[in-house]
Design a protein around this motif. Structure first.
Motif, PDB file in Angstrom:
ATOM      1  N   SER A   1       0.858  -1.181   0.000  1.00  0.00           N
ATOM      2  CA  SER A   1       0.000   0.000   0.000  1.00  0.00           C
ATOM      3  C   SER A   1       0.889   1.224   0.000  1.00  0.00           C
ATOM      4  CB  SER A   1      -0.924   0.007   1.223  1.00  0.00           C
ATOM      5  OG  SER A   1      -1.792   1.132   1.187  1.00  0.00           O
TER       6      SER A   1
ATOM      7  N   ASP B   1      -0.288   8.068  -2.767  1.00  0.00           N
ATOM      8  CA  ASP B   1      -0.360   8.580  -4.137  1.00  0.00           C
ATOM      9  C   ASP B   1       0.078  10.030  -4.265  1.00  0.00           C
ATOM     10  OD1 ASP B   1      -2.432   9.881  -2.911  1.00  0.00           O
ATOM     11  OD2 ASP B   1      -4.014   9.044  -4.174  1.00  0.00           O
TER      12      ASP B   1
ATOM     13  N   ARG C   1      -4.191   6.530  -0.871  1.00  0.00           N
ATOM     14  CA  ARG C   1      -3.308   5.380  -0.975  1.00  0.00           C
ATOM     15  C   ARG C   1      -3.796   4.484  -2.109  1.00  0.00           C
ATOM     16  NH1 ARG C   1       0.023   5.412   3.341  1.00  0.00           N
ATOM     17  NH2 ARG C   1       0.864   3.372   2.741  1.00  0.00           N
ATOM     18  N   TYR C   2      -2.881   3.718  -2.649  1.00  0.00           N
ATOM     19  CA  TYR C   2      -3.218   2.782  -3.716  1.00  0.00           C
ATOM     20  C   TYR C   2      -2.399   1.519  -3.548  1.00  0.00           C
ATOM     21  CZ  TYR C   2       1.103   4.174  -6.136  1.00  0.00           C
ATOM     22  OH  TYR C   2       2.416   4.417  -6.469  1.00  0.00           O
TER      23      TYR C   2
ATOM     24  N   ALA D   1       0.669  -1.638 -10.755  1.00  0.00           N
ATOM     25  CA  ALA D   1      -0.416  -0.818 -10.210  1.00  0.00           C
ATOM     26  C   ALA D   1      -1.578  -0.839 -11.187  1.00  0.00           C
ATOM     27  CB  ALA D   1       0.050   0.607  -9.963  1.00  0.00           C
TER      28      ALA D   1
ATOM     29  N   ARG E   1     -10.384  -2.281 -15.868  1.00  0.00           N
ATOM     30  CA  ARG E   1      -9.166  -1.801 -15.228  1.00  0.00           C
ATOM     31  C   ARG E   1      -7.983  -1.903 -16.191  1.00  0.00           C
ATOM     32  NH1 ARG E   1     -11.092  -6.395 -12.451  1.00  0.00           N
ATOM     33  NH2 ARG E   1      -9.928  -8.306 -12.949  1.00  0.00           N
TER      34      ARG E   1
ATOM     35  N   GLY F   1      -9.544   6.431 -10.757  1.00  0.00           N
ATOM     36  CA  GLY F   1      -8.442   6.529  -9.810  1.00  0.00           C
ATOM     37  C   GLY F   1      -7.673   5.220  -9.748  1.00  0.00           C
ATOM     38  N   ARG F   2      -6.732   5.171  -8.844  1.00  0.00           N
ATOM     39  CA  ARG F   2      -5.915   3.982  -8.669  1.00  0.00           C
ATOM     40  C   ARG F   2      -6.611   3.008  -7.717  1.00  0.00           C
ATOM     41  NH1 ARG F   2      -0.115   7.090  -7.585  1.00  0.00           N
ATOM     42  NH2 ARG F   2      -0.316   8.580  -9.334  1.00  0.00           N
ATOM     43  N   ALA F   3      -6.534   1.742  -8.049  1.00  0.00           N
ATOM     44  CA  ALA F   3      -7.151   0.723  -7.193  1.00  0.00           C
ATOM     45  C   ALA F   3      -6.375   0.624  -5.887  1.00  0.00           C
ATOM     46  CB  ALA F   3      -7.167  -0.624  -7.912  1.00  0.00           C
ATOM     47  N   THR F   4      -7.090   0.572  -4.777  1.00  0.00           N
ATOM     48  CA  THR F   4      -6.453   0.434  -3.478  1.00  0.00           C
ATOM     49  C   THR F   4      -6.012  -1.007  -3.260  1.00  0.00           C
ATOM     50  OG1 THR F   4      -8.530  -0.032  -2.337  1.00  0.00           O
ATOM     51  CG2 THR F   4      -7.903   2.284  -2.592  1.00  0.00           C
TER      52      THR F   4
ATOM     53  N   ASP G   1     -10.483   0.661   3.314  1.00  0.00           N
ATOM     54  CA  ASP G   1      -9.043   0.530   3.068  1.00  0.00           C
ATOM     55  C   ASP G   1      -8.419  -0.618   3.841  1.00  0.00           C
ATOM     56  OD1 ASP G   1      -9.192   2.657   1.370  1.00  0.00           O
ATOM     57  OD2 ASP G   1      -8.525   4.138   2.849  1.00  0.00           O
TER      58      ASP G   1
END
Length: 491
Positions: free
Chosen positions: A117, A120, A125-126, A139, A230, A274-277, A307
């Protein structure tokens, strides 16, 4: 005035200078063996009757094709599968009650991976999947694509052009090893809708109204679908401009690369969510192994503490068994295919729509792009053009006529070289598909549906016999690239 819809093409299988369906190495090996037989026959003619049977057997094993593969390669794959099965490499059981840090290690090619984790830089967080063996970082960007069926034709053409430019730009990013675009579809489990309706329903509402709402919730999953798109980007810190091999610096460099790639994706017909967590990546892997957990995973990810809802320990299966033609895991049975042959003709922008469309079974379709560095692309394409000319010269010398496919292949090679000289990028493209059923009796119907959809998309799929676990892992956001796996030394 009526305008014809624009078509696209440019796929071509890499061939080298191989003759008679062989690759380059096998071609030169066969030519060397033939020259050796000629020399032996000239020096010691008496040995020729003893050499002809093994030479004929070797030619049959190497030149005859069974399902597009030579019998020698099929026999080697069968032997490796038998040996791996004898050693227990096709079975996995997690030690649920074992106090050991590797008790929840994922099976097969996923074993070297772990989930990180990272920050970003914007307060969030991602998740980053770290391959501890190769040092690669992966990522994932969550996106929502626009439908080409409802868009203006000019808009769709612009999206395709922007996507081509986005892929061409990857050739100038040597640290980006490959990109995987996955469309993950499944019937909606109904838990999200049921919980939403349950919270909104007034307890004092009439009984008949409550009954109608209950019936709607019960029947909605049959018509609804859960669709997740994705883009997973695999990054190699060893070849990055900074050359940082320290994990913290490598992840920071990955974050900077993601910012630029995500902003450029906006013009390709997708909205970047957005970025996948880390929890979302673990949830994707978990639902792939256990389709029954989809509703529970969605509920956890929608909660306030999303999260921390899922970790890498929660992602793996309790048990998994790989067979030659399918893969059994927690609560499901999966079958995976690979792209055997792309469309031979030009296609429309929605050629893959039927293949990626939701169906009655959970399905993942992954397109993988491995960009060639801009400095090497022209050299590779020129080698392909020279190889096509070599094969044409060989046919003329041997008195063989040129087939329509040979002519088409040579034209495609010259076209690709000309387009690269004009600024286009070059990518090695592959496609993988996995379908999962919860009832093994439904497996024949599910496989027939996927293969029919592939035929509609003018794509030939080949079932990954003996590599079902690897194909299953390829469609997950974990950075698995089968062509790279095949080159590794297996201990």
């Amino acid at each position: 005035m009526k305008h014809e819809p624009r078509t696209y093409g440019g796929w071509r299988q890499r061939r080298g200078v191989g003759l008679l369906g062989l690759d380059t190495t096998a071609t030169f090996t066969a030519l060397g063996a033939a020259m050796g037989v000629v020399l032996i026959a000239a020096v010691v003619p008496g040995l020729l009757p003893y050499l002809l049977p093994p030479v004929a057997l070797g030619a049959a094993l190497g030149l005859v094709r069974v399902g597009g593969e030579p019998p020698a390669r099929l026999a080697w794959a069968r032997w490796r599968w038998w040996w791996g099965s004898r050693r227990g490499h096709t079975r996995y059981r997690a030690g649920v009650v074992v106090d050991h840090p590797r008790a929840f290690q994922l099976p097969g090619v996923l074993a070297p991976l772990t989930l990180l984790s990272a920050e970003d830089g914007y307060g969030g967080r991602y998740g980053v999947v770290w391959d501890r063996r190769q040092g690669l970082l992966t990522a994932t960007l969550r996106v929502v694509p626009a439908s080409t069926w409802l868009a203006d034709r000019n808009d769709a053409d612009g999206w395709v052009a922007s996507w081509g430019g986005w892929l061409a730009g990857l050739g100038h990013l040597p640290a980006v090893r490959w990109v995987s675009v996955t469309v993950d579809t499944a019937p909606e489990p109904g838990s999200t809708l049921a919980e939403s309706v349950g919270r909104a329903l007034d307890p004092s509402a009439p009984e008949r109204a409550r009954q109608i709402m209950g019936e709607l919730v019960a029947t909605a999953p049959a018509a609804a679908a859960d669709v997740d798109t994705r883009v997973s980007i695999t990054f190699d810190p060893k070849v990055s401009p900074t050359g940082s091999t320290e994990l913290t610096g490598a992840v920071a460099e990955l974050g900077r690369v993601l910012d630029g790639l995500a902003s450029a994706l906006g013009g390709c017909g997708v909205a970047v969510l957005g970025r996948a967590t880390a929890a979302e990546i673990a949830g994707i892997v978990r639902t792939a192994f256990d389709p029954h957990a989809r509703g529970e995973v969605n509920r956890l990810l929608a909660g306030a503490d999303a999260d921390d809802a899922l970790t890498w320990c929660d992602a793996g299966p309790i048990g998994a068994v790989e067979y030659t033609g399918h893969y059994e895991h927690d609560g499901g049975t999966s079958v995976s295919w690979a792209w055997h042959e792309p469309p031979r003709q030009n296609v429309h922008s929605n050629v893959l729509a039927r293949l990626v469309a939701p169906g009655p079974y959970p399905k993942r379709v992954t397109l993988q792009y491995r960009p060639l560095p801009a400095a090497a692309a022209s050299r590779v394409l020129q080698q392909e053009v020279n190889a096509a000319a070599f094969r044409a010269q060989f046919r003329r010398r041997t008195g063989r006529d040129e087939t329509a496919r040979d002519s088409w292949d040579a034209a495609r090679a010259r076209q690709a070289a000309a387009e690269e000289a004009a600024g286009a990028g070059v990518c090695l493209v592959s496609l993988y598909t996995t379908v999962t059923v919860t009832d093994p009796a439904e497996l024949p119907r599910a496989t027939a549906q996927v293969e029919a959809a592939a035929d509609n998309a003018k794509i030939r799929l080949r079932r990954l016999w003996g590599s079902q676990a690897a194909g299953f892992a390829t469609t997950l956001p974990c950075g698995i690239y089968p062509a790279e796996l095949s080159r590794r030394l297996v201990h």
